[in-house]
Write a protein that holds these residues in place. Sequence first.
Motif, PDB file in Angstrom:
ATOM      1  N   CYS A  45      64.764  67.682  37.946  1.00  0.00           N
ATOM      2  CA  CYS A  45      65.049  68.959  37.254  1.00  0.00           C
ATOM      3  C   CYS A  45      63.776  69.717  36.927  1.00  0.00           C
ATOM      4  O   CYS A  45      63.619  70.266  35.820  1.00  0.00           O
ATOM      5  N   LEU A  53      65.922  76.984  36.546  1.00  0.00           N
ATOM      6  CA  LEU A  53      66.698  75.846  37.012  1.00  0.00           C
ATOM      7  C   LEU A  53      68.084  76.292  37.475  1.00  0.00           C
ATOM      8  O   LEU A  53      68.678  77.215  36.898  1.00  0.00           O
ATOM      9  N   CYS A  57      71.206  71.589  37.709  1.00  0.00           N
ATOM     10  CA  CYS A  57      69.967  71.001  37.187  1.00  0.00           C
ATOM     11  C   CYS A  57      69.788  71.319  35.713  1.00  0.00           C
ATOM     12  O   CYS A  57      69.316  70.484  34.939  1.00  0.00           O
ATOM     13  N   GLN A  58      70.163  72.522  35.320  1.00  0.00           N
ATOM     14  CA  GLN A  58      70.062  72.908  33.913  1.00  0.00           C
ATOM     15  C   GLN A  58      70.969  72.033  33.047  1.00  0.00           C
ATOM     16  O   GLN A  58      70.578  71.604  31.949  1.00  0.00           O
ATOM     17  N   TYR A  61      69.330  68.602  32.789  1.00  0.00           N
ATOM     18  CA  TYR A  61      68.154  68.669  31.919  1.00  0.00           C
ATOM     19  C   TYR A  61      68.550  68.726  30.447  1.00  0.00           C
ATOM     20  O   TYR A  61      68.011  67.984  29.611  1.00  0.00           O
ATOM     21  N   GLU A 130      66.363  66.990  44.773  1.00  0.00           N
ATOM     22  CA  GLU A 130      66.741  66.675  43.400  1.00  0.00           C
ATOM     23  C   GLU A 130      67.908  65.687  43.383  1.00  0.00           C
ATOM     24  O   GLU A 130      67.937  64.747  42.575  1.00  0.00           O
TER      25      GLU A 130
END
Length: 309
Positions: A45, A53, A57-58, A61, A130
């Motif tokens: 991330c 992001l 990914c956000q 995170y 990722e």
Amino acid sequence: MSNTSQKTELLNLLLEVKQTVPGSIERRQTVTKLVDRILRSRPICRPLKDQSLSPACQDIYQAARQQLLGTLSSDIDRYNPENESLREWANLRMREAFQDILTDNRLKPLALEAKQHPAQTQQRQYLLTELINAIQLSRRLIHPQRGELSRDFYNIIYDDAVNRTLLYVFQKIDLYDPERGKGVFMNWVNFRLDRTLRDIRASYQITQDKPIAIEEIDNLGTTEAVPTTFEIIMHYVERDPDNIFKREVIQKNPNASFQAIFLAKRIQGKSWKEISQDLGIPVTTLSSFYWRCIQRLAPRIRQYVQDCA
């Protein structure tokens, strides 16, 4: 920022936290600053340059951040610098936080998000990288029983199966159908891993009067003086009497030979990421090359093990 500066900043924040009253708003604010500092070194991330992001990914995170915030709020007073360095302690807590929140409900959106982008685009490559890192970090890959295989030999072929599976996910993500297998993303990944491991095990069978697995040679000896199959293979690749392992190279780079990669992986215990950084070659390229060599050289290796029995 240098490693020394990072350590100093972490230490100062830790000391600042310890000076606050447990349960106070001041402590929570200070712990939050410490968490945000630790997460600068997060393994996943991390946004592309000048980009925010992605939604998946956000979500990962923020979930990891909340998990780490809760962990440090309760554990920080138990940290003992005499038992563990601050950096190691912080990194371990961060990895544990990611492992706890990387459920299928977070891996699946990341996979679907990657599928939405056209092949070969930077965003797709980034999201797939990722995803691969998140899968490895999640510890949600299955470990089928090793059966009759020796532990060392099983570790060799399991590691190869994982790498081949992750390469498949990277290259074939469009084949993932969220409508099948109850929509569980890791079911798709683990089904492929199990199938790949079975294929690798089958490729190591020796056809004589009846099939005998290479690792069964381990059981032929009755004393500790008899080397294991794992030791025989290691010695053979390292000695390379016919120069067959040195000749197999990536991109005509003599430093990137099968022998060098095999020994770095099996004797030095380096990760694919570390080997990639050492050689300046992408992990996917390394893994693909390594597997092709294993397939091609397996008959020679099996014959050598038989001759040594």
